[in-house]
Design a protein around this motif. Structure first.
Motif, mmCIF file in Angstrom:
data_model
loop_
_atom_site.group_PDB
_atom_site.id
_atom_site.type_symbol
_atom_site.label_atom_id
_atom_site.label_comp_id
_atom_site.label_asym_id
_atom_site.label_seq_id
_atom_site.Cartn_x
_atom_site.Cartn_y
_atom_site.Cartn_z
ATOM 1 N N HIS A 61 -28.218 20.143 -50.070
ATOM 2 C CA HIS A 61 -29.313 19.759 -49.197
ATOM 3 C C HIS A 61 -30.036 20.967 -48.626
ATOM 4 C CE1 HIS A 61 -26.937 16.123 -49.392
ATOM 5 N NE2 HIS A 61 -27.929 15.454 -48.876
ATOM 6 N N GLN A 62 -31.283 20.802 -48.394
ATOM 7 C CA GLN A 62 -32.085 21.809 -47.691
ATOM 8 C C GLN A 62 -32.541 21.163 -46.372
ATOM 9 O OE1 GLN A 62 -32.435 24.869 -48.753
ATOM 10 N NE2 GLN A 62 -31.296 24.426 -50.629
ATOM 11 N N LEU A 63 -31.853 21.444 -45.281
ATOM 12 C CA LEU A 63 -32.118 20.795 -44.006
ATOM 13 C C LEU A 63 -33.133 21.625 -43.229
ATOM 14 C CD1 LEU A 63 -28.449 19.884 -43.073
ATOM 15 C CD2 LEU A 63 -30.073 18.592 -44.432
ATOM 16 N N LEU A 64 -34.335 21.726 -43.745
ATOM 17 C CA LEU A 64 -35.323 22.612 -43.146
ATOM 18 C C LEU A 64 -36.408 21.871 -42.384
ATOM 19 C CD1 LEU A 64 -35.747 25.133 -46.099
ATOM 20 C CD2 LEU A 64 -34.280 25.319 -44.099
ATOM 21 N N GLY A 111 -19.251 31.222 -52.978
ATOM 22 C CA GLY A 111 -20.282 31.980 -53.680
ATOM 23 C C GLY A 111 -20.878 31.209 -54.839
ATOM 24 N N LEU A 112 -20.020 30.535 -55.591
ATOM 25 C CA LEU A 112 -20.517 29.711 -56.697
ATOM 26 C C LEU A 112 -21.405 28.590 -56.189
ATOM 27 C CD1 LEU A 112 -17.407 29.429 -59.024
ATOM 28 C CD2 LEU A 112 -19.645 30.326 -59.657
ATOM 29 N N ARG A 113 -21.005 27.951 -55.104
ATOM 30 C CA ARG A 113 -21.829 26.883 -54.527
ATOM 31 C C ARG A 113 -23.203 27.414 -54.143
ATOM 32 N NH1 ARG A 113 -19.383 22.344 -52.687
ATOM 33 N NH2 ARG A 113 -17.131 22.194 -52.962
ATOM 34 N N SER A 114 -23.212 28.577 -53.523
ATOM 35 C CA SER A 114 -24.477 29.150 -53.077
ATOM 36 C C SER A 114 -25.394 29.436 -54.264
ATOM 37 C CB SER A 114 -24.204 30.434 -52.291
ATOM 38 O OG SER A 114 -25.395 31.061 -51.916
ATOM 39 N N VAL A 115 -24.818 29.965 -55.350
ATOM 40 C CA VAL A 115 -25.619 30.275 -56.542
ATOM 41 C C VAL A 115 -26.133 28.994 -57.190
ATOM 42 C CG1 VAL A 115 -25.495 31.182 -58.893
ATOM 43 C CG2 VAL A 115 -24.533 32.493 -57.004
ATOM 44 N N LEU A 116 -25.259 28.018 -57.393
ATOM 45 C CA LEU A 116 -25.635 26.804 -58.113
ATOM 46 C C LEU A 116 -26.573 25.920 -57.294
ATOM 47 C CD1 LEU A 116 -22.209 25.908 -59.749
ATOM 48 C CD2 LEU A 116 -24.161 27.074 -60.783
ATOM 49 N N ALA A 117 -26.548 26.070 -55.974
ATOM 50 C CA ALA A 117 -27.444 25.267 -55.138
ATOM 51 C C ALA A 117 -28.905 25.571 -55.400
ATOM 52 C CB ALA A 117 -27.125 25.488 -53.659
ATOM 53 N N THR A 118 -29.202 26.758 -55.940
ATOM 54 C CA THR A 118 -30.590 27.138 -56.212
ATOM 55 C C THR A 118 -31.061 26.704 -57.593
ATOM 56 O OG1 THR A 118 -29.986 29.290 -57.173
ATOM 57 C CG2 THR A 118 -30.227 29.178 -54.774
ATOM 58 N N ALA A 119 -30.162 26.115 -58.380
ATOM 59 C CA ALA A 119 -30.492 25.800 -59.777
ATOM 60 C C ALA A 119 -31.016 24.376 -59.904
ATOM 61 C CB ALA A 119 -29.253 25.959 -60.656
#
Length: 311
Positions: A61-64, A111-119
């Motif tokens: 999610h992007q809670l912006l 770290g993997l979550r952070s990377v894959l969240a942008t894909a």
């Protein structure tokens, strides 16, 4: 696996309440008006998604900001965050690849979550740090791709791949090992165990995303490419010290006889080819074998092949 429960919307920075989200994110109502719900007895709390692992919610999610309302006359497009919890049932879900993490180290998993969240097209739908619990988890969640963290050795990892893709796990899932293939032989063992490739965690983020997307689409990937297996000389060690023909002192006739021997001809056939008597052929061949250090006809013929004398 997410379960839906009811609790108040979480507070944002400096006490500002975060906007409500659609579907599993929290219904279709508008964001709270300033101060709404803060007064005592102010209305029921909205239902929101409660994720077993909070990082599952953060990664998807992007809670912006509050999403813009749909234009008049248009259907509500839904949440649009891309998280599998928030994809409407009537939308095509096949374009979203569901990824499950099996990683013992929490920092590497985050770290993997952070990377894959942008894909685009990828969503982390769960994780566990205990490989023994992973089989039951992937059986329940049925992810498309499983990222399997490095264990104590390759044998342990291959056994985990077999279990994850077994009947009690997720037979249709594709498994990527988070380690290097040290040789093409190791890469072959991974493929035979049922894995779709491997990569180490020190790759750049875009290469990790590309590898997961490729495997989710049905491919296999090994990053970096494993070095080829070393090819050792098949000749026994004694061949390494033998004299080449140009240093053996062969006469022209002895060399010709040796060439014909290497082509598989008998003494009589060599004599006909070179217009020599059979006894003369035998004499030249005996002298040639002595000079090249070969004790019989078979070894002399193999010598001729090794040194390019025979066709």
């Amino acid at each position: 696996m997410a379960t839906v429960s009811t609790f108040a919307a979480p507070a944002g920075p400096r006490g500002r309440r975060l906007p409500a989200r659609r579907a599993a994110c929290g219904g279709t109502g508008p964001a709270d008006a300033p101060g709404a719900g803060d007064a005592l007895g102010a209305g029921p709390a909205r239902p929101q998604a409660e994720i077993d692992n909070p990082l599952d919610l953060i990664a998807g999610h992007q809670l912006l900001a509050e999403p813009a309302p749909p234009a008049p006359g248009r259907a509500d497009p839904g949440c649009g965050c891309g998280h599998p919890m928030c994809v409407d049932e009537d939308r095509d879900r096949t374009a979203l690849a569901r990824v499950f993490l099996v990683e013992r180290h929490s920092v590497a998993s985050a770290g993997l979550r952070s990377v894959l969240a942008t894909a685009p097209g990828l969503a982390v739908v769960g994780s566990t740090g205990d490989p023994l619990r992973a089989v039951a988890a992937v059986h329940r969640i049925a992810p498309d791709v499983v990222l399997l963290g490095r264990g104590a050795n390759l044998e342990e990892d291959l056994a985990a791949v077999v279990a994850l893709r077994g009947a009690d796990g997720a037979p249709d899932a594709r498994v990527l090992l988070l380690r290097r293939a040290e040789s093409t032989a190791e890469a072959s063992r991974m493929l035979l165990a049922g894995a779709s490739g491997c990569f180490p965690l020190d790759l750049a983020g875009e290469r990790i995303i590309g590898a997961v997307q490729l495997v989710a689409a049905g491919g296999s990937v090994f990053l970096p490419a494993p070095p080829p297996a070393r090819i050792h000389a098949a000749a026994p060690a004694r061949h390494l010290g033998e004299l080449p023909p140009q240093q053996a002192g062969l006469t022209e006739r002895e060399r010709e006889v040796l060439v014909k021997l290497g082509d598989g001809l008998s003494n009589a056939e060599i004599g006909r080819e070179l217009a020599l008597a059979e006894a003369t052929v035998k004499k030249h061949l005996t002298q040639a074998m002595r000079k090249i250090g070969q004790p019989d006809r078979l070894r002399a013929a193999l010598y001729a092949h090794r040194h390019g004398l025979a066709g």
